[in-house]
Design an enzyme around this catalytic site. Structure first.
Site, PDB file in Angstrom:
ATOM      1  N   GLU A 268      -3.803  -4.865   1.947  1.00 18.65           N
ATOM      2  CA  GLU A 268      -3.500  -3.553   1.388  1.00 18.65           C
ATOM      3  C   GLU A 268      -4.791  -2.825   1.058  1.00 18.65           C
ATOM      4  OE1 GLU A 268      -0.629  -1.590  -2.053  1.00 18.65           O
ATOM      5  OE2 GLU A 268      -1.452  -3.585  -2.393  1.00 18.65           O
TER       6      GLU A 268
ATOM      7  N   LYS B 106       4.888   2.584   1.888  1.00 17.05           N
ATOM      8  CA  LYS B 106       5.349   1.735   0.791  1.00 17.05           C
ATOM      9  C   LYS B 106       6.571   2.349   0.117  1.00 17.05           C
ATOM     10  CE  LYS B 106       3.242  -0.740  -3.128  1.00 17.05           C
ATOM     11  NZ  LYS B 106       1.944  -0.928  -3.827  1.00 17.05           N
TER      12      LYS B 106
ATOM     13  N   CYS C 261       3.022  -4.927  -0.711  1.00 18.25           N
ATOM     14  CA  CYS C 261       2.786  -5.368  -2.086  1.00 18.25           C
ATOM     15  C   CYS C 261       4.056  -5.378  -2.937  1.00 18.25           C
ATOM     16  CB  CYS C 261       1.693  -4.507  -2.705  1.00 18.25           C
ATOM     17  SG  CYS C 261       0.902  -5.273  -4.154  1.00 18.25           S
TER      18      CYS C 261
END
Length: 284
Positions: free
Chosen positions: A50, A119, A160
Protein backbone atom coordinates in the site's frame (compact mmCIF):
# COMPACT_ATOMS: atom_id res chain seq x y z
CA UNK A 1 -5.54 -34.30 -14.78
CA UNK A 2 -3.40 -33.43 -17.81
CA UNK A 3 0.23 -32.36 -17.51
CA UNK A 4 -0.74 -28.83 -18.60
CA UNK A 5 -3.54 -28.61 -16.04
CA UNK A 6 -1.21 -29.78 -13.27
CA UNK A 7 1.34 -27.17 -14.31
CA UNK A 8 -1.26 -24.40 -14.36
CA UNK A 9 -2.53 -25.35 -10.89
CA UNK A 10 0.70 -24.14 -9.28
CA UNK A 11 2.44 -20.79 -9.50
CA UNK A 12 4.93 -18.71 -7.56
CA UNK A 13 3.79 -15.53 -5.86
CA UNK A 14 6.13 -12.76 -4.72
CA UNK A 15 5.24 -10.08 -2.16
CA UNK A 16 7.55 -7.08 -2.02
CA UNK A 17 7.92 -5.38 1.36
CA UNK A 18 9.38 -2.08 0.21
CA UNK A 19 11.12 0.58 2.27
CA UNK A 20 9.21 3.69 1.16
CA UNK A 21 10.84 7.14 1.30
CA UNK A 22 9.52 10.64 0.63
CA UNK A 23 11.25 10.67 -2.79
CA UNK A 24 8.82 9.24 -5.32
CA UNK A 25 11.48 8.70 -7.99
CA UNK A 26 13.54 6.55 -5.63
CA UNK A 27 10.49 4.50 -4.61
CA UNK A 28 9.63 3.78 -8.24
CA UNK A 29 13.21 2.86 -9.10
CA UNK A 30 13.58 0.47 -6.19
CA UNK A 31 10.19 -1.11 -6.82
CA UNK A 32 11.11 -1.75 -10.45
CA UNK A 33 14.39 -3.39 -9.41
CA UNK A 34 12.67 -5.66 -6.88
CA UNK A 35 9.96 -6.64 -9.38
CA UNK A 36 12.73 -7.80 -11.72
CA UNK A 37 14.37 -9.69 -8.85
CA UNK A 38 11.09 -11.42 -8.02
CA UNK A 39 10.49 -12.40 -11.64
CA UNK A 40 14.01 -13.80 -11.78
CA UNK A 41 13.03 -16.18 -8.98
CA UNK A 42 10.20 -17.60 -11.07
CA UNK A 43 7.35 -15.47 -9.76
CA UNK A 44 4.32 -15.21 -12.03
CA UNK A 45 2.40 -12.75 -9.85
CA UNK A 46 4.09 -9.92 -7.94
CA UNK A 47 2.55 -7.68 -5.29
CA UNK A 48 3.67 -4.26 -4.04
CA UNK A 49 2.61 -2.63 -0.73
CA UNK A 50 0.00 0.00 0.00
CA UNK A 51 1.21 3.51 -0.89
CA UNK A 52 4.42 2.12 -2.37
CA UNK A 53 5.24 5.37 -4.16
CA UNK A 54 4.70 7.80 -1.29
CA UNK A 55 4.66 8.13 2.49
CA UNK A 56 1.37 7.00 4.02
CA UNK A 57 -0.68 9.73 5.66
CA UNK A 58 -3.48 12.19 5.08
CA UNK A 59 -0.93 14.99 4.81
CA UNK A 60 0.80 13.27 1.88
CA UNK A 61 -2.06 11.98 -0.27
CA UNK A 62 -2.73 15.19 -2.22
CA UNK A 63 0.96 16.05 -2.63
CA UNK A 64 1.81 12.66 -4.15
CA UNK A 65 -1.45 12.02 -6.00
CA UNK A 66 -1.40 11.18 -9.70
CA UNK A 67 -3.90 10.58 -12.42
CA UNK A 68 -4.03 7.15 -14.02
CA UNK A 69 -2.15 6.85 -16.32
CA UNK A 70 0.71 8.71 -14.68
CA UNK A 71 4.38 8.30 -13.75
CA UNK A 72 3.81 5.44 -11.30
CA UNK A 73 1.46 3.43 -13.48
CA UNK A 74 3.78 3.96 -16.48
CA UNK A 75 6.59 2.32 -14.49
CA UNK A 76 4.32 -0.52 -13.36
CA UNK A 77 3.14 -1.20 -16.91
CA UNK A 78 6.72 -1.31 -18.17
CA UNK A 79 7.85 -3.57 -15.31
CA UNK A 80 4.98 -6.01 -15.85
CA UNK A 81 5.72 -6.23 -19.57
CA UNK A 82 9.51 -6.45 -19.25
CA UNK A 83 9.26 -9.23 -16.68
CA UNK A 84 6.13 -10.93 -18.08
CA UNK A 85 4.34 -11.00 -14.73
CA UNK A 86 0.94 -10.15 -13.37
CA UNK A 87 1.64 -7.10 -11.24
CA UNK A 88 -0.56 -5.89 -8.40
CA UNK A 89 0.72 -2.36 -7.93
CA UNK A 90 0.11 -2.02 -4.21
CA UNK A 91 -1.64 1.30 -4.07
CA UNK A 92 -1.02 4.91 -5.00
CA UNK A 93 -2.85 8.13 -4.16
CA UNK A 94 -5.00 8.74 -7.25
CA UNK A 95 -6.59 12.03 -8.30
CA UNK A 96 -9.67 11.85 -10.48
CA UNK A 97 -12.25 14.58 -11.04
CA UNK A 98 -11.03 16.57 -8.07
CA UNK A 99 -11.35 13.61 -5.70
CA UNK A 100 -8.58 11.53 -4.15
CA UNK A 101 -8.63 7.74 -3.89
CA UNK A 102 -6.35 5.07 -2.47
CA UNK A 103 -6.06 2.98 -5.62
CA UNK A 104 -4.48 -0.33 -6.58
CA UNK A 105 -3.68 -0.69 -10.30
CA UNK A 106 -3.24 -4.22 -11.71
CA UNK A 107 -1.30 -5.01 -14.88
CA UNK A 108 -1.03 -8.07 -17.09
CA UNK A 109 2.18 -9.63 -18.45
CA UNK A 110 1.80 -7.58 -21.63
CA UNK A 111 1.72 -4.33 -19.65
CA UNK A 112 -2.02 -3.81 -20.08
CA UNK A 113 -3.93 -2.18 -17.22
CA UNK A 114 -6.38 -4.91 -16.23
CA UNK A 115 -8.26 -3.00 -13.54
CA UNK A 116 -8.01 -0.56 -10.66
CA UNK A 117 -9.31 -1.15 -7.15
CA UNK A 118 -10.22 1.94 -5.15
CA UNK A 119 -10.16 1.20 -1.43
CA UNK A 120 -13.76 0.54 -0.43
CA UNK A 121 -13.54 0.92 3.34
CA UNK A 122 -11.73 4.04 4.52
CA UNK A 123 -9.50 3.76 7.57
CA UNK A 124 -11.21 5.98 10.14
CA UNK A 125 -10.31 4.80 13.64
CA UNK A 126 -9.80 6.28 17.08
CA UNK A 127 -8.17 4.06 19.70
CA UNK A 128 -7.78 6.28 22.80
CA UNK A 129 -4.18 6.70 23.83
CA UNK A 130 -2.95 4.66 20.85
CA UNK A 131 -3.85 6.01 17.43
CA UNK A 132 -6.33 8.25 15.64
CA UNK A 133 -6.39 8.23 11.85
CA UNK A 134 -9.06 9.52 9.46
CA UNK A 135 -8.55 8.68 5.79
CA UNK A 136 -11.92 10.26 5.00
CA UNK A 137 -10.42 13.69 5.77
CA UNK A 138 -8.83 13.55 2.30
CA UNK A 139 -9.89 10.36 0.50
CA UNK A 140 -13.11 9.22 -1.15
CA UNK A 141 -14.16 5.55 -1.03
CA UNK A 142 -14.32 3.22 -4.00
CA UNK A 143 -17.61 1.54 -4.87
CA UNK A 144 -16.73 -1.52 -6.92
CA UNK A 145 -15.54 -5.09 -6.42
CA UNK A 146 -12.21 -5.92 -8.04
CA UNK A 147 -11.50 -9.36 -9.50
CA UNK A 148 -9.20 -10.24 -12.38
CA UNK A 149 -8.43 -13.42 -14.28
CA UNK A 150 -5.08 -15.19 -14.61
CA UNK A 151 -4.31 -18.54 -16.30
CA UNK A 152 -4.08 -19.98 -12.78
CA UNK A 153 -7.08 -18.60 -10.90
CA UNK A 154 -9.21 -15.55 -10.32
CA UNK A 155 -7.70 -13.00 -7.93
CA UNK A 156 -9.65 -10.63 -5.69
CA UNK A 157 -8.10 -7.37 -4.52
CA UNK A 158 -8.71 -5.28 -1.39
CA UNK A 159 -6.62 -2.62 0.31
CA UNK A 160 -5.62 -2.72 3.99
CA UNK A 161 -8.77 -1.91 6.02
CA UNK A 162 -10.83 -3.84 3.43
CA UNK A 163 -9.50 -7.05 5.01
CA UNK A 164 -11.53 -6.44 8.19
CA UNK A 165 -14.79 -6.86 6.29
CA UNK A 166 -15.45 -10.58 5.97
CA UNK A 167 -18.34 -10.05 3.55
CA UNK A 168 -16.02 -8.68 0.86
CA UNK A 169 -13.85 -11.80 1.03
CA UNK A 170 -16.95 -14.01 0.96
CA UNK A 171 -18.20 -12.26 -2.17
CA UNK A 172 -14.81 -12.67 -3.85
CA UNK A 173 -14.89 -16.36 -2.95
CA UNK A 174 -18.38 -16.68 -4.47
CA UNK A 175 -17.00 -15.03 -7.61
CA UNK A 176 -14.54 -17.92 -7.90
CA UNK A 177 -11.34 -16.43 -6.51
CA UNK A 178 -8.56 -18.75 -5.35
CA UNK A 179 -6.36 -15.92 -4.08
CA UNK A 180 -7.14 -12.68 -2.25
CA UNK A 181 -4.50 -9.96 -2.15
CA UNK A 182 -4.48 -7.06 0.30
CA UNK A 183 -1.74 -4.43 0.02
CA UNK A 184 -1.86 -2.89 3.49
CA UNK A 185 -0.08 -0.80 6.09
CA UNK A 186 -1.28 -1.86 9.53
CA UNK A 187 0.34 0.20 12.28
CA UNK A 188 2.14 -0.62 15.51
CA UNK A 189 -1.16 -0.87 17.42
CA UNK A 190 -3.34 -2.88 15.04
CA UNK A 191 -0.48 -4.79 13.43
CA UNK A 192 0.63 -7.01 16.31
CA UNK A 193 -2.97 -7.46 17.45
CA UNK A 194 -4.84 -8.23 14.22
CA UNK A 195 -2.68 -8.36 11.06
CA UNK A 196 -1.95 -12.10 10.97
CA UNK A 197 -5.24 -13.01 12.65
CA UNK A 198 -7.32 -11.32 9.95
CA UNK A 199 -5.34 -12.92 7.14
CA UNK A 200 -5.72 -16.39 8.61
CA UNK A 201 -9.43 -15.80 9.24
CA UNK A 202 -10.13 -14.68 5.67
CA UNK A 203 -8.14 -17.63 4.28
CA UNK A 204 -9.73 -20.22 6.57
CA UNK A 205 -13.30 -18.95 6.25
CA UNK A 206 -13.14 -19.05 2.47
CA UNK A 207 -10.65 -21.89 1.98
CA UNK A 208 -8.36 -19.95 -0.32
CA UNK A 209 -4.96 -18.24 -0.34
CA UNK A 210 -4.49 -14.77 1.15
CA UNK A 211 -1.46 -12.55 0.56
CA UNK A 212 -0.66 -9.20 2.18
CA UNK A 213 2.01 -6.66 1.22
CA UNK A 214 3.10 -4.05 3.76
CA UNK A 215 5.68 -1.29 3.52
CA UNK A 216 8.83 -2.03 5.49
CA UNK A 217 8.93 -0.43 8.92
CA UNK A 218 10.48 3.03 9.23
CA UNK A 219 10.63 4.21 12.83
CA UNK A 220 11.37 7.78 11.69
CA UNK A 221 8.19 8.18 9.63
CA UNK A 222 5.03 9.87 10.88
CA UNK A 223 3.09 6.62 10.32
CA UNK A 224 5.02 3.50 11.34
CA UNK A 225 3.97 0.34 9.49
CA UNK A 226 4.02 -3.04 11.22
CA UNK A 227 5.51 -4.88 8.21
CA UNK A 228 5.26 -8.69 8.33
CA UNK A 229 4.05 -9.22 4.75
CA UNK A 230 2.56 -12.71 4.68
CA UNK A 231 1.00 -15.50 2.62
CA UNK A 232 -1.59 -17.83 4.20
CA UNK A 233 -2.90 -21.09 2.71
CA UNK A 234 -6.50 -22.41 2.60
CA UNK A 235 -5.94 -24.38 5.83
CA UNK A 236 -5.27 -21.10 7.62
CA UNK A 237 -1.52 -21.72 7.92
CA UNK A 238 1.12 -19.03 7.42
CA UNK A 239 3.32 -20.47 4.68
CA UNK A 240 5.59 -17.48 4.14
CA UNK A 241 6.26 -14.26 6.02
CA UNK A 242 8.96 -11.78 6.99
CA UNK A 243 9.77 -9.32 9.75
CA UNK A 244 9.80 -5.53 9.59
CA UNK A 245 12.70 -5.07 7.16
CA UNK A 246 12.69 -4.61 3.39
CA UNK A 247 12.32 -8.06 1.84
CA UNK A 248 10.72 -10.13 -0.89
CA UNK A 249 8.42 -12.89 0.37
CA UNK A 250 7.92 -15.91 -1.90
CA UNK A 251 5.21 -18.56 -1.75
CA UNK A 252 4.07 -21.33 -4.07
CA UNK A 253 0.31 -21.28 -4.55
CA UNK A 254 -1.08 -24.80 -5.10
CA UNK A 255 -4.66 -24.78 -6.35
CA UNK A 256 -4.88 -28.58 -6.20
CA UNK A 257 -4.22 -28.32 -2.48
CA UNK A 258 -6.98 -25.73 -2.21
CA UNK A 259 -9.38 -28.13 -3.93
CA UNK A 260 -8.36 -30.90 -1.51
CA UNK A 261 -9.08 -28.70 1.50
CA UNK A 262 -12.50 -27.86 0.10
CA UNK A 263 -13.28 -31.54 -0.46
CA UNK A 264 -12.20 -32.49 3.06
CA UNK A 265 -14.29 -29.80 4.77
CA UNK A 266 -17.01 -28.84 2.25
CA UNK A 267 -18.30 -25.71 3.94
CA UNK A 268 -19.21 -24.10 0.63
CA UNK A 269 -21.80 -26.71 -0.27
CA UNK A 270 -22.99 -27.00 3.34
CA UNK A 271 -23.97 -23.34 3.74
CA UNK A 272 -27.62 -22.87 4.67
CA UNK A 273 -28.64 -20.68 1.76
CA UNK A 274 -32.23 -21.13 2.89
CA UNK A 275 -31.38 -19.24 6.09
CA UNK A 276 -28.67 -16.74 5.16
CA UNK A 277 -26.62 -15.39 2.27
CA UNK A 278 -24.06 -12.71 1.45
CA UNK A 279 -24.83 -11.00 -1.85
CA UNK A 280 -23.89 -7.72 -3.55
CA UNK A 281 -26.49 -4.96 -3.32
CA UNK A 282 -26.12 -4.34 -7.05
CA UNK A 283 -24.39 -6.33 -9.75
CA UNK A 284 -21.38 -4.50 -11.20
Amino acid sequence: MSTLARAMSKFRLAVIQLHVTNVKRDNLSKAKRLIKEAAGQGSKLVVLPECFNSPYGTGFFREYAEKIPGASTKMLSEAAKENEVYLIGGSIPEEDGGKLYNTCPVFGPDGTLLMTHRKIHLFDIDVPGKIRFQESETLSPGSAFSVFETPFCKVGVGICYDIRFAELAQLYSKMGCGLLVYPGAFNMTTGPAHWELLQRARALDNQLYVATASPARDETSSYVAWGHSTVVNPWGEVISTTGSEEAVVYADVDLQYMAEVRRQIPVTVQKRDDLYAVSPVTER
